[in-house]
Design a protein around this motif. Structure first.
Motif, mmCIF file in Angstrom:
data_model
loop_
_atom_site.group_PDB
_atom_site.id
_atom_site.type_symbol
_atom_site.label_atom_id
_atom_site.label_comp_id
_atom_site.label_asym_id
_atom_site.label_seq_id
_atom_site.Cartn_x
_atom_site.Cartn_y
_atom_site.Cartn_z
ATOM 1 N N ILE A 27 0.834 -1.205 0.000
ATOM 2 C CA ILE A 27 0.000 0.000 0.000
ATOM 3 C C ILE A 27 0.868 1.254 0.000
ATOM 4 C CG2 ILE A 27 -1.642 1.357 1.366
ATOM 5 C CD1 ILE A 27 -2.863 -1.363 2.258
ATOM 6 N N ALA A 28 1.880 1.292 0.863
ATOM 7 C CA ALA A 28 2.716 2.491 0.987
ATOM 8 C C ALA A 28 3.505 2.767 -0.291
ATOM 9 C CB ALA A 28 3.669 2.339 2.179
ATOM 10 N N PHE A 29 4.294 1.795 -0.734
ATOM 11 C CA PHE A 29 5.148 2.042 -1.888
ATOM 12 C C PHE A 29 4.372 2.025 -3.198
ATOM 13 C CE2 PHE A 29 8.166 0.948 1.384
ATOM 14 C CZ PHE A 29 9.104 1.951 1.209
ATOM 15 N N GLY A 30 3.376 1.168 -3.282
ATOM 16 C CA GLY A 30 2.514 1.187 -4.460
ATOM 17 C C GLY A 30 1.754 2.502 -4.544
ATOM 18 N N GLY A 31 1.280 2.992 -3.408
ATOM 19 C CA GLY A 31 0.561 4.265 -3.378
ATOM 20 C C GLY A 31 1.444 5.446 -3.746
ATOM 21 N N LEU A 32 2.670 5.451 -3.247
ATOM 22 C CA LEU A 32 3.589 6.536 -3.582
ATOM 23 C C LEU A 32 3.929 6.538 -5.077
ATOM 24 C CD1 LEU A 32 5.984 6.387 -0.503
ATOM 25 C CD2 LEU A 32 4.402 8.235 -1.089
ATOM 26 N N LEU A 94 12.041 1.493 -13.370
ATOM 27 C CA LEU A 94 12.956 2.068 -12.379
ATOM 28 C C LEU A 94 14.415 1.765 -12.712
ATOM 29 C CD1 LEU A 94 10.865 1.366 -9.177
ATOM 30 C CD2 LEU A 94 11.427 3.617 -10.136
ATOM 31 N N ALA A 95 14.681 0.584 -13.252
ATOM 32 C CA ALA A 95 16.051 0.247 -13.664
ATOM 33 C C ALA A 95 16.515 1.174 -14.789
ATOM 34 C CB ALA A 95 16.126 -1.213 -14.096
ATOM 35 N N VAL A 96 15.624 1.495 -15.716
ATOM 36 C CA VAL A 96 15.965 2.432 -16.798
ATOM 37 C C VAL A 96 16.252 3.816 -16.213
ATOM 38 C CG1 VAL A 96 15.019 3.670 -18.792
ATOM 39 C CG2 VAL A 96 14.772 1.195 -18.637
ATOM 40 N N VAL A 97 15.450 4.240 -15.258
ATOM 41 C CA VAL A 97 15.686 5.549 -14.635
ATOM 42 C C VAL A 97 17.050 5.580 -13.961
ATOM 43 C CG1 VAL A 97 14.913 7.129 -12.810
ATOM 44 C CG2 VAL A 97 13.243 6.093 -14.349
ATOM 45 N N GLU A 111 19.000 8.655 -6.166
ATOM 46 C CA GLU A 111 18.743 7.972 -4.901
ATOM 47 C C GLU A 111 17.290 7.521 -4.744
ATOM 48 O OE1 GLU A 111 19.491 8.652 -0.121
ATOM 49 O OE2 GLU A 111 19.651 10.353 -1.484
ATOM 50 N N LEU A 112 16.322 8.389 -5.036
ATOM 51 C CA LEU A 112 14.915 8.038 -4.855
ATOM 52 C C LEU A 112 14.521 6.877 -5.764
ATOM 53 C CD1 LEU A 112 12.222 8.583 -3.474
ATOM 54 C CD2 LEU A 112 11.727 10.244 -5.294
ATOM 55 N N ALA A 113 14.909 6.949 -7.035
ATOM 56 C CA ALA A 113 14.593 5.859 -7.967
ATOM 57 C C ALA A 113 15.271 4.566 -7.524
ATOM 58 C CB ALA A 113 15.016 6.235 -9.382
ATOM 59 N N LEU A 114 16.485 4.650 -7.019
ATOM 60 C CA LEU A 114 17.204 3.470 -6.550
ATOM 61 C C LEU A 114 16.509 2.854 -5.330
ATOM 62 C CD1 LEU A 114 19.650 1.626 -6.903
ATOM 63 C CD2 LEU A 114 20.951 3.216 -5.471
ATOM 64 N N LEU A 117 13.469 1.114 -6.560
ATOM 65 C CA LEU A 117 13.880 -0.106 -7.260
ATOM 66 C C LEU A 117 14.187 -1.225 -6.268
ATOM 67 C CD1 LEU A 117 14.659 -1.631 -9.858
ATOM 68 C CD2 LEU A 117 16.928 -0.584 -9.669
ATOM 69 N N ILE A 118 14.933 -0.922 -5.239
ATOM 70 C CA ILE A 118 15.286 -1.923 -4.225
ATOM 71 C C ILE A 118 14.026 -2.458 -3.544
ATOM 72 C CG2 ILE A 118 16.417 -2.246 -1.977
ATOM 73 C CD1 ILE A 118 18.594 -0.237 -3.043
ATOM 74 N N VAL A 119 13.132 -1.563 -3.149
ATOM 75 C CA VAL A 119 11.910 -1.989 -2.466
ATOM 76 C C VAL A 119 11.069 -2.889 -3.367
ATOM 77 C CG1 VAL A 119 9.681 -1.178 -1.572
ATOM 78 C CG2 VAL A 119 11.794 -0.078 -0.840
ATOM 79 N N PHE A 120 10.898 -2.512 -4.637
ATOM 80 C CA PHE A 120 10.048 -3.305 -5.520
ATOM 81 C C PHE A 120 10.693 -4.641 -5.885
ATOM 82 C CE2 PHE A 120 7.907 0.835 -6.227
ATOM 83 C CZ PHE A 120 6.650 0.440 -5.806
ATOM 84 N N VAL A 121 12.014 -4.706 -5.955
ATOM 85 C CA VAL A 121 12.693 -5.999 -6.168
ATOM 86 C C VAL A 121 12.477 -6.891 -4.941
ATOM 87 C CG1 VAL A 121 14.961 -7.109 -6.368
ATOM 88 C CG2 VAL A 121 14.371 -5.195 -7.860
#
Length: 150
Positions: A27-32, A94-97, A111-114, A117-121
Motif C-alpha cells: 500500500i505504501a510504496f505502491g501508493g507513492l 525504475l532500472a531504466v531511470v 537515490e529516490l529511484a534506486l 527499485l530496491i523496495v520493488f525488487v
C-alpha cells in the motif's frame, strides 16, 4: 505449468504478521508510485513534448509506458492482483531511470529511484502475502492443482 502457477499464485502459508507487513509495504510504496504516475498522467500534454526517451520509442510512447508502470501496475501491486506480473514493468522502468536516465548524475539525483527499485525488487522476491487477490486465486486454483497431480 504447475511451477509457473505456483510462482505467480503462491499458495504456501504465510504467517499473518509477515502478511500484514507485506500489505502495508504494498500500500505504501505502491501508493507513492501511483501518485508519481497520476501526476504524469495529469500533466501528459506538457510532459509528452520533452519526456526522456531512452528506449527510442518517442517521448509520448515512453511517457505512456512509464504511466502504465507507475499508475496501472501500482494498482496491481496494492491489490496484490497479478502481483509479480505487475512488478515487472515497475522494476524495468525504475532500472531504466537509475541506469540510463540518471547514469552520469550524482547519487543524490538517482537515490529516490534506486530506493524504489530496491523496495520493488524485494517485494517481488517476497511475494504478495496472505492478504492479496493472488492468494485468493491460488486458493481457488488449489483444488485444480491437486486433481491434476493425481
Amino acid at each position: 505449468m504447475d511451477m509457473l502457477l505456483r510462482f505467480f499464485f503462491p499458495d504456501e502459508p504465510v504467517n499473518a504478521g509477515r502478511s500484514v507487513l507485506l500489505l502495508l509495504a504494498r500500500i505504501a510504496f505502491g501508493g507513492l508510485l501511483l501518485l508519481h504516475g497520476w501526476m504524469k498522467w495529469h500533466n501528459f500534454a506538457v510532459l509528452s513534448v520533452s519526456f526522456p526517451d531512452p528506449l527510442g520509442v518517442g517521448s509520448q510512447a515512453a511517457l505512456m509506458l512509464t504511466i502504465f508502470a507507475e499508475l496501472f501496475c501500482s494498482l496491481g501491486v496494492i491489490a496484490g492482483a497479478l502481483y509479480r506480473l505487475a512488478l515487472i514493468p515497475i522494476i524495468l522502468a525504475l532500472a531504466v531511470v537509475v541506469c540510463v536516465i540518471h547514469q552520469g548524475d550524482t547519487f543524490a539525483s538517482k537515490e529516490l529511484a534506486l530506493l524504489y527499485l530496491i523496495v520493488f525488487v524485494l517485494l517481488f522476491a517476497a511475494g504478495p502475502g496472505r492478504y492479496a487477490v493472488d492468494t485468493l486465486l491460488a486458493q481457488k486454483l488449489k483444488p485444480v492443482r491437486h486433481s491434476e497431480e493425481r
